[in-house]
Design an enzyme around this catalytic site. Structure first.
Site, PDB file in Angstrom:
ATOM      1  N   HIS A 141       0.861  -1.192   0.000  1.00 40.96           N
ATOM      2  CA  HIS A 141       0.000   0.000   0.000  1.00 40.96           C
ATOM      3  C   HIS A 141       0.887   1.227   0.000  1.00 40.96           C
ATOM      4  CE1 HIS A 141       1.053  -0.748   4.143  1.00 40.96           C
ATOM      5  NE2 HIS A 141       0.288  -1.819   4.180  1.00 40.96           N
ATOM      6  N   HIS A 146       4.689   1.462   7.177  1.00 41.10           N
ATOM      7  CA  HIS A 146       4.549   0.878   8.510  1.00 41.10           C
ATOM      8  C   HIS A 146       5.839   1.086   9.294  1.00 41.10           C
ATOM      9  CE1 HIS A 146       0.796  -1.173   7.953  1.00 41.10           C
ATOM     10  NE2 HIS A 146       1.239  -2.087   7.116  1.00 41.10           N
ATOM     11  N   HIS A 152       4.967  -6.979   1.835  1.00 44.82           N
ATOM     12  CA  HIS A 152       5.433  -7.338   3.181  1.00 44.82           C
ATOM     13  C   HIS A 152       4.510  -8.373   3.811  1.00 44.82           C
ATOM     14  CE1 HIS A 152       2.666  -3.928   3.693  1.00 44.82           C
ATOM     15  NE2 HIS A 152       2.348  -4.451   4.868  1.00 44.82           N
ATOM     16  N   CYS A 189       2.760  -1.846  15.580  1.00 43.50           N
ATOM     17  CA  CYS A 189       2.791  -1.237  14.256  1.00 43.50           C
ATOM     18  C   CYS A 189       2.209   0.168  14.341  1.00 43.50           C
ATOM     19  CB  CYS A 189       2.017  -2.093  13.254  1.00 43.50           C
ATOM     20  SG  CYS A 189       1.974  -1.363  11.602  1.00 43.50           S
TER      21      CYS A 189
END
Lengths: 156, 156
Positions: free
Chosen positions: A68, A72, A106, A120
């Site tokens: 995306h 993160h 990922h 996260c």
């Protein structure tokens, strides 16, 4: 102590649970591939530009393989395992930091026969993840180590 | 592995240090009262609305007693100690969560004869902290437990 004051400190409990913090499904069932993973929203306040979440998978569990635009910022909290970031598989241990850049494939996997849990940090406003196409998956799997990771091997 | 890939996972080392992460002064010396505390900037990326920092104080160290508009989202990572949030002193242990609302006086102290370390998530853009006036300090100290905390008592 007022109830407002009580929520200012949320105590930690064995099993990586916190006072006043719900154990949530990772995602809507069937929306994407994942296995044996839960989510807890530790901090999500309209005054904050980011949320802090805690994800945990059981042994052999995994998060969705996705990418995306938003990035993160991850800190491992519990257990050992592996993560895929781009074309690279890396072993991770408690307190290691993982940066997942924009548009980078990922996945996290609990490859060591124990739960793997991580914090996260992510922007509160963010785009929806994309899943790999058959072609993209084939390309990722062309690396033997990545293929072993995606196949759930414990000895990578 | 390219150098870009190397920075995607930053390994944790004994003593709460991380690869490629500098140990920084807490604040400019003399700018505010504090004792034996360091800062590490774990995540600070222009793409992220927040930063994630790790602060650690030695036994009997403390952060500045201050308040500001921006809120703090804290997770204790190392050791036991106490924090002041508003008029309340709370004991903290590893993985406890502490929310510090806007304009709330707060301070962390390593009151248990061991280092106290914590993560702090904060908006990347934020206002400058205010220090208490003599009157505000007097008002805070009117609570006996708060006064003991501010005096550095180990047995609060």
């Amino acid at each position: 102590m007022t109830s407002d004051e009580a929520t200012r400190v949320r105590g930690f409990h064995e099993g990586f649970r916190w006072d006043g913090t719900a154990l949530l499904p990772y995602k809507e069932e069937g929306s994407a591939p994942f296995k044996a993973i839960s989510r807890q929203l530790l901090f999500a306040d309209p005054q904050l530009g980011c949320e802090l979440r805690y994800f945990e998978m059981d042994a052999d569990g995994y998060s969705t393989l996705e990418r995306h635009e938003h990035m993160h910022a991850v800190m491992i909290l519990r257990g050992h395992g592996h993560c895929l970031v781009g074309g690279e598989v890396r072993e991770v241990k408690p307190y290691d930091l993982v940066s997942i850049p924009s548009w980078t494939w990922h996945q996290f996997r609990a490859t060591r026969g124990e739960p793997l849990g991580f914090l996260c940090m992510v922007n509160a406003e963010r785009d929806k993840p994309q899943l790999p196409s058959a072609d993209e998956l084939r390309q990722l799997r062309s690396d033997r180590r990545v293929a072993a990771f995606l196949d759930g091997a414990r000895d990578i």
